[in-house]
Design a protein around this motif. Structure first.
Motif, PDB file in Angstrom:
ATOM      1  N   LEU A   1       0.802  -1.232   0.000  1.00 11.18           N
ATOM      2  CA  LEU A   1       0.000   0.000   0.000  1.00 11.18           C
ATOM      3  C   LEU A   1       0.834   1.281   0.000  1.00 11.18           C
ATOM      4  O   LEU A   1       0.508   2.242  -0.688  1.00 11.18           O
ATOM      5  CB  LEU A   1      -0.926  -0.020   1.226  1.00 11.18           C
ATOM      6  N   ASP A   2       1.899   1.295   0.797  1.00  9.68           N
ATOM      7  CA  ASP A   2       2.651   2.554   0.903  1.00  9.68           C
ATOM      8  C   ASP A   2       3.901   2.569   0.021  1.00  9.68           C
ATOM      9  O   ASP A   2       4.694   3.492   0.085  1.00  9.68           O
ATOM     10  CB  ASP A   2       3.010   2.880   2.357  1.00  9.68           C
TER      11      ASP A   2
ATOM     12  N   LYS B   1      10.441   3.989  -1.629  1.00 15.23           N
ATOM     13  CA  LYS B   1      10.257   4.871  -0.470  1.00 15.23           C
ATOM     14  C   LYS B   1      11.582   5.508  -0.067  1.00 15.23           C
ATOM     15  O   LYS B   1      11.620   6.672   0.348  1.00 15.23           O
ATOM     16  CB  LYS B   1       9.683   4.077   0.718  1.00 15.23           C
TER      17      LYS B   1
ATOM     18  N   GLN C   1       7.890   7.545   7.056  1.00 13.62           N
ATOM     19  CA  GLN C   1       6.912   8.633   6.962  1.00 13.62           C
ATOM     20  C   GLN C   1       6.626   9.027   5.508  1.00 13.62           C
ATOM     21  O   GLN C   1       6.257  10.159   5.218  1.00 13.62           O
ATOM     22  CB  GLN C   1       7.413   9.846   7.748  1.00 13.62           C
TER      23      GLN C   1
ATOM     24  N   VAL D   1       4.554   7.813   1.912  1.00 11.90           N
ATOM     25  CA  VAL D   1       3.619   6.928   1.221  1.00 11.90           C
ATOM     26  C   VAL D   1       3.784   7.166  -0.272  1.00 11.90           C
ATOM     27  O   VAL D   1       3.682   8.311  -0.738  1.00 11.90           O
ATOM     28  CB  VAL D   1       2.152   7.213   1.636  1.00 11.90           C
TER      29      VAL D   1
ATOM     30  N   GLY E   1       2.356   6.810  -3.910  1.00 13.19           N
ATOM     31  CA  GLY E   1       0.998   6.653  -4.440  1.00 13.19           C
ATOM     32  C   GLY E   1       1.024   6.177  -5.877  1.00 13.19           C
ATOM     33  O   GLY E   1       1.868   5.367  -6.258  1.00 13.19           O
TER      34      GLY E   1
ATOM     35  N   ALA F   1       4.474  10.701  -4.527  1.00 13.87           N
ATOM     36  CA  ALA F   1       4.579  10.304  -3.117  1.00 13.87           C
ATOM     37  C   ALA F   1       4.247  11.487  -2.218  1.00 13.87           C
ATOM     38  O   ALA F   1       4.274  12.645  -2.658  1.00 13.87           O
ATOM     39  CB  ALA F   1       5.997   9.816  -2.818  1.00 13.87           C
TER      40      ALA F   1
ATOM     41  N   ILE G   1       0.594  10.306   8.434  1.00 14.38           N
ATOM     42  CA  ILE G   1       0.834   9.170   7.547  1.00 14.38           C
ATOM     43  C   ILE G   1      -0.090   7.999   7.916  1.00 14.38           C
ATOM     44  O   ILE G   1      -0.665   7.335   7.045  1.00 14.38           O
ATOM     45  CB  ILE G   1       2.329   8.758   7.587  1.00 14.38           C
TER      46      ILE G   1
ATOM     47  N   LYS H   1      -2.787   6.371   5.342  1.00 16.76           N
ATOM     48  CA  LYS H   1      -2.834   4.921   5.037  1.00 16.76           C
ATOM     49  C   LYS H   1      -4.231   4.359   5.350  1.00 16.76           C
ATOM     50  O   LYS H   1      -4.739   3.501   4.620  1.00 16.76           O
ATOM     51  CB  LYS H   1      -1.784   4.178   5.866  1.00 16.76           C
TER      52      LYS H   1
ATOM     53  N   SER I   1      -6.262   5.403   2.428  1.00 17.17           N
ATOM     54  CA  SER I   1      -5.917   4.834   1.115  1.00 17.17           C
ATOM     55  C   SER I   1      -6.156   3.329   1.091  1.00 17.17           C
ATOM     56  O   SER I   1      -6.349   2.752   0.019  1.00 17.17           O
ATOM     57  CB  SER I   1      -4.505   5.222   0.657  1.00 17.17           C
ATOM     58  N   SER I   2      -6.191   2.696   2.257  1.00 17.90           N
ATOM     59  CA  SER I   2      -6.495   1.261   2.268  1.00 17.90           C
ATOM     60  C   SER I   2      -7.941   0.996   1.856  1.00 17.90           C
ATOM     61  O   SER I   2      -8.295  -0.106   1.450  1.00 17.90           O
ATOM     62  CB  SER I   2      -6.232   0.663   3.659  1.00 17.90           C
TER      63      SER I   2
END
Ligand SMILES: Cc1ncc(COP(=O)(O)O)c(C=O)c1O
Length: 424
Positions: free
Chosen positions: A74-75, A81, A94, A96, A98, A267, A275, A279, A282-283
């Motif tokens: 997901l992140d 990252k 910290q 995410v 996208g 991101a 954060i 999440k 966005s989940s």
């Protein structure tokens, strides 16, 4: 060089005649030059063409063993990252990662806040009136998000070191409906301004009447230096944490103008609480982003140093175009007292200010001579520049030769519009 306002009436009339001849000669060429789009040129996109073939058939696993062809993550992949952690100035935990567009991340951040609030909100923002501070000239798509969702925009001026902080502090201190502020803190669209350290610290520390106030920190041009010595931007997340406002800033970026526009990776970075909140939302929204695209980017760039290295090649293509704009303006407009323009050391735009009331006329004249410019007013909330003087110049897309001709035509249009305004 004589200022146009100091010329006698006959001198102005003679100059107008001369300029009209130049203008008509350009017009007769039937040119079709487009200076409206802040897009990378195809030569810039070619720099990353290997991205399309960089993955081998059996190369689909992230460093955490996850299968990039399947749902999850997901992140973002750890190695993607890590690149964004350096680019955004935050620990990887910290960050995410996208989809492909930072504008989508910003849009969704605003909509979620309207519907659900943010950490520290006592209610969804949308329960009451919502206002955003909009430094202008600024990015039209930020303003469009506000307009689309019924957020009132409060325009503040943008100085050479960032937004007019006395005005920003005055506004946010007294009005709890002011929930957010748009910031393009490095090589701002369209002026190329980079916020000073003092401005970043004041934004981080200022007292806001809304306890859940947010800085929407769109660092779209974080690594888009035109010269070896780039502007330095203070880390807003650190500044906010030090000021006791750890949750204040949400930092966004993408590789749209690093790899491919619209097919890159976006991101966001923020405090641990923000954060976790992102999440959580966005989940619900997705089962996971496009990790194969992330993997492609990781294989191509390898690490943050690889990104910076790649950007020096973009700079080689962009720098002559930026310099062609400022040279053309200097040649025809220096010392005339009718225009000023920015000389950015990075980013995608140059901002031209004409005499008050002349920008629309310059855009119209340029259009008739075959040069399309961004509509006058586009850099202000609701598309209305109260002084009708700002024009955004986007030199990245057309070939250098076209940028040179187009800018000479624009300079001639500025002179003609100014003479008309001065009553020639
Ligand atoms: C300031 C700024 N933010 C965001 C974007 C768009 O970013 P993305 O392609 O990641 O949605 C642009 C594109 O011009 C921009 O100028």
């Amino acid at each position: 060089m004589t200022e146009l306002s100091k010329l006698s009436a006959p001198e102005r009339a003679a100059l107008t005649q001369q300029l009209e001849q130049r203008y008509n000669a350009f017009k007769a060429q039937g040119l079709k030059l487009d200076m409206t789009r802040g897009k990378p040129s195809s030569e810039q996109l070619d720099l990353a063409s290997k991205l399309t073939v960089v993955l081998a058939e059996n190369d689909y696993k992230g460093s955490d063993g996850s299968d990039g062809r399947n749902y999850g993550g997901l992140d973002g992949l750890p190695e993607m990252k890590a690149i964004f952690a350096d680019l955004l100035g935050a620990p990887a935990a910290q960050v995410v990662v996208g989809g492909a567009s930072s504008l989508t991340l910003m849009h969704d951040t605003v909509v979620r806040a309207l519907l659900h609030g943010v950490p520290g909100s006592s209610a969804p923002w949308g329960r009451g009136p919502v206002k955003f501070i909009c430094p202008a000239p600024g990015y039209d798509r930020h303003f469009a998000i506000c307009e689309h969702h019924g957020i009132e925009m409060l325009t503040v001026g943008l100085n050479d070191d960032g937004p007019d902080m006395a005005e920003v502090e005055r506004l946010v201190a007294s009005d709890p409906a002011i929930k957010g502020m748009w910031c393009v803190p490095k090589y701002s669209n369209p002026t190329g301004t980079t916020y000073s350290e003092s401005v970043v610290k004041r934004l981080a520390a200022m007292k806001t009447a809304a306890p859940d106030f947010r800085l929407l920190w769109d660092n779209a041009y974080a690594v888009h230096d035109l010269y070896a010595e780039g502007d330095k931007l203070a880390n807003v997340l650190t500044a906010c944490a030090e000021a006791g406002n750890a949750d204040r800033a949400l930092v966004f970026a993408s590789t749209s103008k690093i790899s491919f526009a619209g097919a890159g990776v976006a991101a966001l970075a923020s405090s641990p609480a923000n954060i976790a909140d992102v999440k959580r939302h966005s989940s619900i929204q997705t089962i996971g982003p496009d990790k194969l695209n992330q993997l492609r980017h990781v294989r191509f760039f390898k690490d943050y140093a690889g990104v910076l290295q790649h950007m020096t090649r973009h700079a080689e293509l962009l720098r002559p175009k930026f310099e062609a704009v400022t040279e053309a303006f200097a040649k025809d407009l220096d010392g005339k007292g009718v225009a000023s323009w920015t000389k950015p050391r990075g980013g995608y735009f140059i901002s031209l200010d004409t005499l008050d009331g002349c920008a629309s006329e310059v855009v119209r004249l340029a259009d008739s001579a075959g040069v399309k410019l961004t509509a006058a007013g586009a850099t202000f909330p609701r598309g209305k520049d109260p002084r009708d003087r700002n024009i955004r110049i986007a030199p990245s897309m057309p070939p250098l030769g076209q940028v040179k001709i187009a800018m000479e035509i624009v300079a001639v249009c500025v002179l003609l519009a100014s003479l008309k305004k001065l009553g020639a």
